[in-house]
Write an enzyme that holds these catalytic residues in place. Structure first.
Site, mmCIF file in Angstrom:
data_model
loop_
_atom_site.group_PDB
_atom_site.id
_atom_site.type_symbol
_atom_site.label_atom_id
_atom_site.label_comp_id
_atom_site.label_asym_id
_atom_site.label_seq_id
_atom_site.Cartn_x
_atom_site.Cartn_y
_atom_site.Cartn_z
ATOM 1 N N SER A 1 -12.341 -11.111 6.544
ATOM 2 C CA SER A 1 -13.335 -10.754 7.545
ATOM 3 C C SER A 1 -14.313 -9.721 6.979
ATOM 4 C CB SER A 1 -12.641 -10.226 8.798
ATOM 5 O OG SER A 1 -13.571 -10.000 9.828
ATOM 6 N N LYS B 1 0.851 -1.187 0.000
ATOM 7 C CA LYS B 1 0.000 0.000 0.000
ATOM 8 C C LYS B 1 0.889 1.240 0.000
ATOM 9 C CE LYS B 1 -3.540 -0.137 2.736
ATOM 10 N NZ LYS B 1 -4.394 -0.081 3.969
#
Length: 290
Positions: A216, A186
């Site tokens: 999740s 990132k």
């Protein structure tokens, strides 16, 4: 050797009992009107090695049920109690971030160490939690099974992990697919803009398998998938061992551009297309040979 099933793993326990040629006992479950649990194990476990198969996707109820079942098995004279929890609840709460917080998996490890003779799981979020247990802590790896499942669905593939910490998962999958692997990095371009891209590889005109231990909420994964498509990836399959998929996570992934989402039955969901039954059976049989 005896197989006993928790309420969350009844089908898995049956298949493991067949693969290991073991007796499967009946377990009775119910919940009282006030929410308390009742269990009863039918059959003789005296002087037997018992494998309690109980994935913990209904986290708190699953844990209490596990405690009650272990107590019953000990009281009935089981020679050994071996907890098989393909998905081990609270394993992600493995460190303290603020004063006053518990290290939750450490607290549970103390309980299991008093109740069981060993714990068997699959792809724990962090393997260092082994140090919290005073009994053998054994873990298997389902990533190669995920890679085998998608092998015929990918052309000119690369495998990516969502971050550097999961790079070993990508490496395992790449060995099955015989391709390169990398991790997603990132980069902040501005205060409001980030870029997610492979650290070293180019995905242009490639089919991509992203592999992680758990998906999740799916937000970061969905963003990554969209960016990989913008960078020229032809197909992106998102895979994980434990498809927790909270709320609209699966929808996020598909809207983000995923061509398929694949998980195992360690945590039952709509995308549990790969079974861990053979992995569990192999770990049990290896224990018997030891």
């Amino acid at each position: 050797m005896i197989i006993v099933s928790g309420s969350d793993s009844q089908d898995l326990a049956y298949r493991v009992s067949k693969l290991t040629n073991s007796e499967l006992l009946r377990t009775e479950f119910k919940k009282f009107p006030d929410g308390e649990l009742y269990i009863r194990i039918h059959g003789d476990v005296k002087d037997k090695d018992v494998f309690l198969i109980q994935t913990q996707n209904n986290q708190n109820d699953s844990i209490v049920e596990t405690i009650l079942m272990c107590d019953a098995l000990r009281d009935e004279g089981a020679k050994s109690i071996n907890l098989v929890a393909p998905y081990l609840a609270y394993a992600r709460q493995d460190k303290k971030f603020n004063d006053g917080e518990p290290i939750s998996i450490r607290a549970l490890a103390k309980l299991y160490s008093n109740l069981c003779d060993r714990v068997i799981t699959i792809n724990p979020h962090e393997v260092h939690i082994e140090a919290f247990f005073d009994i053998p802590f054994i873990y298997g790896n389902a990533v190669d099974k995920l890679a085998e499942y998608v092998k015929d669905k990918l052309n000119n593939p690369v495998v990516l992990s969502p971050d550097k910490g999961a790079i070993e998962l990508a490496k395992t999958a790449s060995e099955v697919l015989d391709c390169e692997y990398d991790y997603l990095e990132k980069t902040r371009i501005s205060p409001t803009e980030i870029k997610i891209a492979p650290k070293n590889l180019d995905v242009k005109d490639k089919d991509v398998l992203i592999v992680d231990d758990i998906i999740s909420t799916g937000g970061t994964m969905a963003t990554a998938i969209g960016m990989l498509k913008e960078q020229g990836a032809i197909k992106v399959i998102a895979s994980c061992v434990h498809p927790v998929l909270i709320g609209d996570a699966l929808n996020k992934l598909y809207v983000g551009g995923a061509d398929e989402v694949v998980g195992t039955d360690s945590f039952l969901s709509e995308v549990s297309k790969v079974s861990v039954d053979n992995i569990v059976a192999d770990m049990i049989m290896n224990y018997n040979k030891a």
